[in-house]
Enzyme design. Structure first.
Site, PDB file in Angstrom:
ATOM      1  N   HIS A   1      10.565  55.069  86.345  1.00  0.00           N
ATOM      2  CA  HIS A   1       9.211  54.506  86.282  1.00  0.00           C
ATOM      3  C   HIS A   1       9.141  53.007  86.500  1.00  0.00           C
ATOM      4  O   HIS A   1       8.069  52.417  86.335  1.00  0.00           O
ATOM      5  CB  HIS A   1       8.552  54.809  84.939  1.00  0.00           C
ATOM      6  CG  HIS A   1       8.306  56.251  84.695  1.00  0.00           C
ATOM      7  ND1 HIS A   1       7.124  56.877  85.005  1.00  0.00           N
ATOM      8  CD2 HIS A   1       9.110  57.210  84.188  1.00  0.00           C
ATOM      9  CE1 HIS A   1       7.201  58.155  84.682  1.00  0.00           C
ATOM     10  NE2 HIS A   1       8.402  58.382  84.181  1.00  0.00           N
TER      11      HIS A   1
ATOM     12  N   LYS B   1      -5.107  47.345  81.218  1.00  0.00           N
ATOM     13  CA  LYS B   1      -3.704  47.764  81.331  1.00  0.00           C
ATOM     14  C   LYS B   1      -2.887  46.877  80.408  1.00  0.00           C
ATOM     15  O   LYS B   1      -3.404  45.889  79.883  1.00  0.00           O
ATOM     16  CB  LYS B   1      -3.207  47.655  82.774  1.00  0.00           C
ATOM     17  CG  LYS B   1      -3.528  46.298  83.422  1.00  0.00           C
ATOM     18  CD  LYS B   1      -3.157  46.241  84.885  1.00  0.00           C
ATOM     19  CE  LYS B   1      -4.121  46.925  85.823  1.00  0.00           C
ATOM     20  NZ  LYS B   1      -3.592  48.051  86.562  1.00  0.00           N
ATOM     21  N   ARG B   2      -1.613  47.200  80.207  1.00  0.00           N
ATOM     22  CA  ARG B   2      -0.765  46.315  79.420  1.00  0.00           C
ATOM     23  C   ARG B   2      -0.725  44.925  80.046  1.00  0.00           C
ATOM     24  O   ARG B   2      -0.888  44.769  81.263  1.00  0.00           O
ATOM     25  CB  ARG B   2       0.662  46.892  79.334  1.00  0.00           C
ATOM     26  CG  ARG B   2       0.776  48.034  78.347  1.00  0.00           C
ATOM     27  CD  ARG B   2       0.438  47.601  76.932  1.00  0.00           C
ATOM     28  NE  ARG B   2       1.492  46.792  76.362  1.00  0.00           N
ATOM     29  CZ  ARG B   2       2.416  47.229  75.515  1.00  0.00           C
ATOM     30  NH1 ARG B   2       2.407  48.493  75.112  1.00  0.00           N
ATOM     31  NH2 ARG B   2       3.345  46.419  75.036  1.00  0.00           N
TER      32      ARG B   2
ATOM     33  N   LYS C   1       1.444  42.128  86.523  1.00  0.00           N
ATOM     34  CA  LYS C   1       0.144  42.762  86.732  1.00  0.00           C
ATOM     35  C   LYS C   1      -0.943  41.724  87.050  1.00  0.00           C
ATOM     36  O   LYS C   1      -2.037  42.054  87.463  1.00  0.00           O
ATOM     37  CB  LYS C   1      -0.254  43.583  85.507  1.00  0.00           C
ATOM     38  CG  LYS C   1       0.653  44.814  85.281  1.00  0.00           C
ATOM     39  CD  LYS C   1       0.252  45.585  84.049  1.00  0.00           C
ATOM     40  CE  LYS C   1       1.222  46.680  83.651  1.00  0.00           C
ATOM     41  NZ  LYS C   1       1.141  47.901  84.477  1.00  0.00           N
TER      42      LYS C   1
ATOM     43  N   THR D   1      -1.810  54.217  87.166  1.00  0.00           N
ATOM     44  CA  THR D   1      -2.597  55.442  87.022  1.00  0.00           C
ATOM     45  C   THR D   1      -4.049  55.089  86.674  1.00  0.00           C
ATOM     46  O   THR D   1      -4.953  55.880  86.950  1.00  0.00           O
ATOM     47  CB  THR D   1      -2.011  56.370  85.928  1.00  0.00           C
ATOM     48  OG1 THR D   1      -1.646  55.583  84.799  1.00  0.00           O
ATOM     49  CG2 THR D   1      -0.792  57.104  86.453  1.00  0.00           C
TER      50      THR D   1
ATOM     51  N   LYS E   1      -7.790  56.684  87.805  1.00  0.00           N
ATOM     52  CA  LYS E   1      -8.874  57.037  86.879  1.00  0.00           C
ATOM     53  C   LYS E   1     -10.174  56.365  87.295  1.00  0.00           C
ATOM     54  O   LYS E   1     -11.247  56.985  87.291  1.00  0.00           O
ATOM     55  CB  LYS E   1      -8.512  56.610  85.450  1.00  0.00           C
ATOM     56  CG  LYS E   1      -7.381  57.433  84.852  1.00  0.00           C
ATOM     57  CD  LYS E   1      -6.828  56.826  83.559  1.00  0.00           C
ATOM     58  CE  LYS E   1      -5.469  57.437  83.253  1.00  0.00           C
ATOM     59  NZ  LYS E   1      -4.655  56.637  82.335  1.00  0.00           N
TER      60      LYS E   1
HETATM   61  C1  26V Z   1      10.563  50.282  78.619  1.00  0.00           C
HETATM   62  C2  26V Z   1      10.815  50.043  77.319  1.00  0.00           C
HETATM   63  C3  26V Z   1      11.858  49.118  77.012  1.00  0.00           C
HETATM   64  C4  26V Z   1      12.216  48.961  75.618  1.00  0.00           C
HETATM   65  C5  26V Z   1      11.552  49.741  74.590  1.00  0.00           C
HETATM   66  C6  26V Z   1      10.340  50.467  74.918  1.00  0.00           C
HETATM   67  C7  26V Z   1      10.085  50.687  76.338  1.00  0.00           C
HETATM   68  C8  26V Z   1       9.103  51.556  76.704  1.00  0.00           C
HETATM   69  C9  26V Z   1       8.851  51.778  78.029  1.00  0.00           C
HETATM   70  C10 26V Z   1       9.568  51.139  78.987  1.00  0.00           C
HETATM   71  C11 26V Z   1       9.383  51.420  80.421  1.00  0.00           C
HETATM   72  C12 26V Z   1       8.071  51.151  80.913  1.00  0.00           C
HETATM   73  C13 26V Z   1       7.976  51.787  82.238  1.00  0.00           C
HETATM   74  C14 26V Z   1       6.579  52.168  82.540  1.00  0.00           C
HETATM   75  O1  26V Z   1       5.754  52.397  81.683  1.00  0.00           O
HETATM   76  N1  26V Z   1       6.318  52.264  83.810  1.00  0.00           N
HETATM   77  C15 26V Z   1       5.007  52.626  84.276  1.00  0.00           C
HETATM   78  O2  26V Z   1       5.005  54.008  84.497  1.00  0.00           O
HETATM   79  C16 26V Z   1       3.756  54.474  84.954  1.00  0.00           C
HETATM   80  C17 26V Z   1       3.837  55.968  85.026  1.00  0.00           C
HETATM   81  O3  26V Z   1       4.764  56.346  85.994  1.00  0.00           O
HETATM   82  C18 26V Z   1       3.429  53.820  86.280  1.00  0.00           C
HETATM   83  O4  26V Z   1       2.160  54.257  86.686  1.00  0.00           O
HETATM   84  C19 26V Z   1       3.442  52.311  86.152  1.00  0.00           C
HETATM   85  O5  26V Z   1       3.271  51.723  87.420  1.00  0.00           O
HETATM   86  C20 26V Z   1       4.761  51.865  85.565  1.00  0.00           C
HETATM   87  O6  26V Z   1       4.731  50.476  85.284  1.00  0.00           O
END
Ligand code: 26V
Length: 812
Positions: A357, A545-546, A551, A653, A657
């Site tokens: 992701h 978004k975050r 972003k 995503t 939406k």
């Molecule tokens: C990384 C970490 C690192 C440390 C602890 C917690 C944590 C939680 C999540 C992540 C990875 C984040 C990756 C992510 O959310 N990617 C997003 O995924 C979406 C669904 O595929 C995508 O639409 C977004 O473009 C992408 O940024």
């Protein structure tokens, strides 16, 4: 499911209140009514849930298990009512009882067990699996605290704990009898067996119970109910015969507390790997309970040898977070089920598939060897062996790869590289949008792609149109059904029939009026929350978004500052009034992201009260952005801001939406924006800025100077100087860090480079908006093409392209 009439429901709610709480309807609070309602719905779901699971067992269907550290499911009351076919009757019943339905639904606390896109995607996938009759289940963690609650105090983000389980959660069933024992630490002893092979015993371990809580995942009016199983960590009390020597230890409160900590909270940082041992514990806790559970169910239900597990089970891992599932499955198969390494490896690599992701290097997981080995000694041995065998294979069978071994090895530089483990141990590796998959294949993972070209594939993300259109936007959904009939609900690609009506003026008026009602509702909500009156006829320009530098919320707020400066210089300027709406949480330790939140709030506090700009400009930062808030904002959006630095947003995503709700996208050629552009073209969205190739070229070869732009573009210089000189803030130093971050780090996300094209794109937005008819045509065109982004379509692609899974159609 038994059809309820509104009156029947009303009586049943009254009866439950009486029987369960000895309460008269007149005495019941909205919360009481919510619980009575949820219990009725749960009762409706139960029989279908049991039947679905029994049928899977009887027919020995192949099942997919979606393993994810995050499921951002939000609120379930409305979607369960909708999927059970009870939503309309319930709304009528609640009204008859004198309640506002939305007030009753709002009693449910969001289950915010996810950070953002990755967790919300998992929730959409579950909805589609059930709605399409696929045997598929989620496995995750029942965090006692979800993603923090955000408050804005003096413009700053403050985080409060999200204790979402304060009131009972009506959708979960605790299944204590299915608890599983998890082992941490301890020592591994090797024994030689009679046949000369080795046996490994993992002893003196710290033991933890994983107790499952099951949540039903209800399909859309099809009687299919799958399971989301969330694991909770509890202390292990050994059976009586072992009691005694360990007694004090296991009853030690501190110890109990540390065990419960394992599922205590969701890590809120999705931008940086912190490398905390507790996070590694959470990951192993999830996969060990899930894998043991999967193997137990396989043995119980299929009566097949474990070598045939991949015929009946496929495990999709949501990013690398559950990739320890690979060595865990090896451990169970070898140490508990006596398979050889080769046999176990064949089963494991036949069962696991991995979704990536992100390509952001800060977010790629690696764990220190000592930490992994100390916490999970047997698992580390297996990872070590996987690495040895993989490197040996490269050395002997892929001589051209010898030099690359350090970049490919699963263990390198004293760390375990989780993405490499996931690729080596899976039969499929997928990205989440076309451009993202191409970047994985040709850049980030090119070394692996040349080794295993057949493993790599794309599965563009999707969203559930049931929650994000049918449920969140009943006005628009009803209108669509009036125009093209109801078939789009089960076949979202049929939204394309709307294209026949893009020249039908009276009909376009109706679309306009549906949007206007949603904007009015959001304006009311904003007023109630913030006290600020926004013009419901202004352009609602939305970025939700975050908060991440890539972003580029900063680019958006620079545009606002630019407009503000223009209006200050010339208050008579003829502009279309705009309301800029932001929603974003920053990781608590992400300093610059928090500065950007403060900047947005500071700009808002100046612009919103400046008489010179009157009603032409408003800036609203809605605190605590979450799924429920998204459901209010998205139906009201005119403009969808999707402005990441090209190459950085894997898919996005929110873009899908908002498109589905008739917003027009202003965006870069990044993530799934590119696929939106494939469908609707330049005429129906506003594309601007550097391409991914140009961005990557600058990274590789240089040639970009942020200072040059600062020195040559007066608008840019003015804005940056305003930040530096504290014109947006009370103290001089207020936003110096943003200023210096851009100029001394040469603007790593190309905010200044894309500023001019972004301003131009926004001018076109304004011009287009003035032509109401043309705007409405474009809006309807976006809705018409959005069916492709239903997660139903995505799940079909996973089912046929990766999982080899059949829709389970047999109904009685
Ligand atoms: C990384 C970490 C690192 C440390 C602890 C917690 C944590 C939680 C999540 C992540 C990875 C984040 C990756 C992510 O959310 N990617 C997003 O995924 C979406 C669904 O595929 C995508 O639409 C977004 O473009 C992408 O940024």
């Amino acid at each position: 499911m038994q059809p309820y009439t509104a009156d029947g429901l009303k009586d049943e709610i009254a009866r439950r209140l009486q029987v369960d709480k000895g309460q008269k309807l007149e005495e019941a609070s909205p919360k009481d009514v919510y619980y009575a309602l949820a219990s009725i719905v749960h009762g409706e779901i139960m029989p279908s849930w049991n039947k679905t699971q029994q049928k899977y067992k009887d027919k020995k269907a192949k099942q997919v298990y979606y393993l994810s550290m995050e499921f951002l499911i939000g609120s379930l009351i409305k979607s369960n009512l909708l999927n059970c076919g009870m939503l309309n009757q319930t709304i009528e019943a609640l009204r008859k009882m004198g309640f506002h339905p939305e007030e009753i639904f709002a009693q449910e606390q969001d289950a915010a067990l996810g950070n953002g896109g990755l967790g919300r995607l998992a929730a959409c996938f579950l909805d589609s699996l059930s709605s399409l009759d696929y045997p598929g289940h989620g496995h995750g963690i029942r965090y006692r605290y979800g993603l923090f609650e955000q408050r804005i105090i003096h413009g700053n983000q403050v985080e409060l704990p999200d204790y979402w389980l304060k009131d009972a959660y009506p959708w979960e069933n605790r299944k204590e009898e299915e608890a599983i024992l998890i082992h941490f630490r301890g020592e591994v002893h090797m024994f030689k067996k009679n046949d000369g092979s080795l046996e490994f015993k993992h002893e003196n371990t710290d033991k933890v119970m994983a107790v499952p809580y099951d949540i039903p995942v209800v399909g859309y009016q099809n009687s299919t109910v799958n399971t989301l199983r969330l694991w909770s960590a509890e202390p292990y009390f050994p059976p009586e015969e072992n009691e005694g020597q360990e007694d004090d230890f296991y009853h030690d409160l501190e110890h109990q507390h540390s065990i419960e900590q394992i599922t205590g909270f969701l890590y809120p940082d999705d931008s940086n790997i912190e490398g905390k041992e507790l996070r590694l514990k959470q990951q192993y806790f999830l996969v060990s309970s899930s894998i043991q559970n999967i193997i137990r169910q396989f043995k119980e239900n299929y009566q097949l040898p474990l070598s045939r597990l991949p015929e009946k089970v496929v495990i999709q891992i949501n990013d690398t977070h559950p990739s320890l599932g690979i060595p865990e499955m090896m451990r169970v198969l070898m140490d508990e089920e006596n398979l050889s390494w080769d046999a176990a490896w064949k089963v494991t690599t036949g069962a696991f598939a991995y979704t990536n992701h992100t390509t952001l290097s800060e977010a790629l997981e690696t764990w220190p060897v000592e930490m992994t080995e100390g916490l999970l000694p047997r698992i580390y041995m297996i990872i070590h062996e996987i690495n040895e065998r993989f490197c040996r294979d490269l050395w002997f069978n892929h001589k051209e790869k010898r030099e690359e071994i350090p970049q490919l090895a699963v263990i390198a530089d004293g760390r375990v590289h989780m993405a490499r483990l996931a690729i080596v141990g899976s039969f499929s590796v997928n990205g989440v949008a076309r451009i993202h998959t191409e970047i994985l294949k040709n850049q980030e993972m090119s070394g692996f792609y040349s080794l295993y070209p057949k493993k790599f594939n794309n599965k563009t993300n999707g969203i559930t149109h049931r929650r994000w259109l049918l449920q969140a936007n009943p006005g628009l959904a009803g209108l669509i059904t009036d125009v093209i009939g109801p078939n789009w609900i089960r076949r979202p690609k049929q939204l394309i029939s709307l294209m026949k009506y893009t020249k039908d003026r009276p009909l376009l008026e109706k679309f306009a009026s549906a949007k206007q009602q949603n904007k009015q509702a959001l304006a009311n909500f904003i007023h109630q929350r913030t006290g600020i009156a926004v013009d419901p006829h202004s352009i609602f320009d939305v970025q939700i978004k975050r908060l991440h530098e890539y972003k580029r919320q900063l680019l958006n707020i620079f545009h606002v500052i630019y407009l503000y400066n223009e209006l200050k210089d010339n208050p008579q300027l003829d502009v279309v009034p705009r309301t800029f709406i932001f929603g974003a949480k920053a990781a608590p330790s992400y300093y610059l992201a928090k500065e950007i939140i403060k900047l947005i709030n500071t700009v808002a506090s100046i612009v919103n009260y400046d008489k010179d700009v009157k009603d032409k400009l408003k800036v609203i930062f809605l605190e605590n952005y979450n799924v429920s808030l998204a459901e209010k904002i998205i139906p009201a959006a005119d403009i969808s801001e999707q402005i990441s630095t090209a190459s950085k947003e894997a898919s996005g995503t929110g873009n899908m939406k908002m498109m589905m709700n008739g917003a027009l996208t202003i965006g870069t050629m990044d993530g799934a924006n590119i696929e939106i552009h494939d469908l609707v073209g330049d005429d129906n969205m506003f594309i601007f800025g550097l391409s991914a190739e140009q961005v990557m070229d600058y990274y590789r070869h240089g040639g970009y100077s942020a200072t040059d732009i600062y020195n040559t573009d007066d608008r840019v210089k003015r804005i940056l100087d305003q930040l530096k000189l504290g014109e947006f803030g009370s103290q001089e130093i207020e936003f110096k860090d943003i200023y210096y971050n851009i100029l001394s780090h040469n603007d790593p996300y190309f905010v200044l480079k894309d500023f001019e094209p972004y301003m131009e794109a926004h001018e076109i937005v304004e011009r287009t908006y003035r032509d109401t008819y043309s705007w409405l045509q474009k809006s309807v065109t976006n809705i018409a093409y959005s069916g492709k982004f239903s997660s139903d379509h995505t799940i079909q692609q996973y089912a046929t392209g990766i999982w080899n899974l059949k829709q389970f159609k047999e109904k009685e």
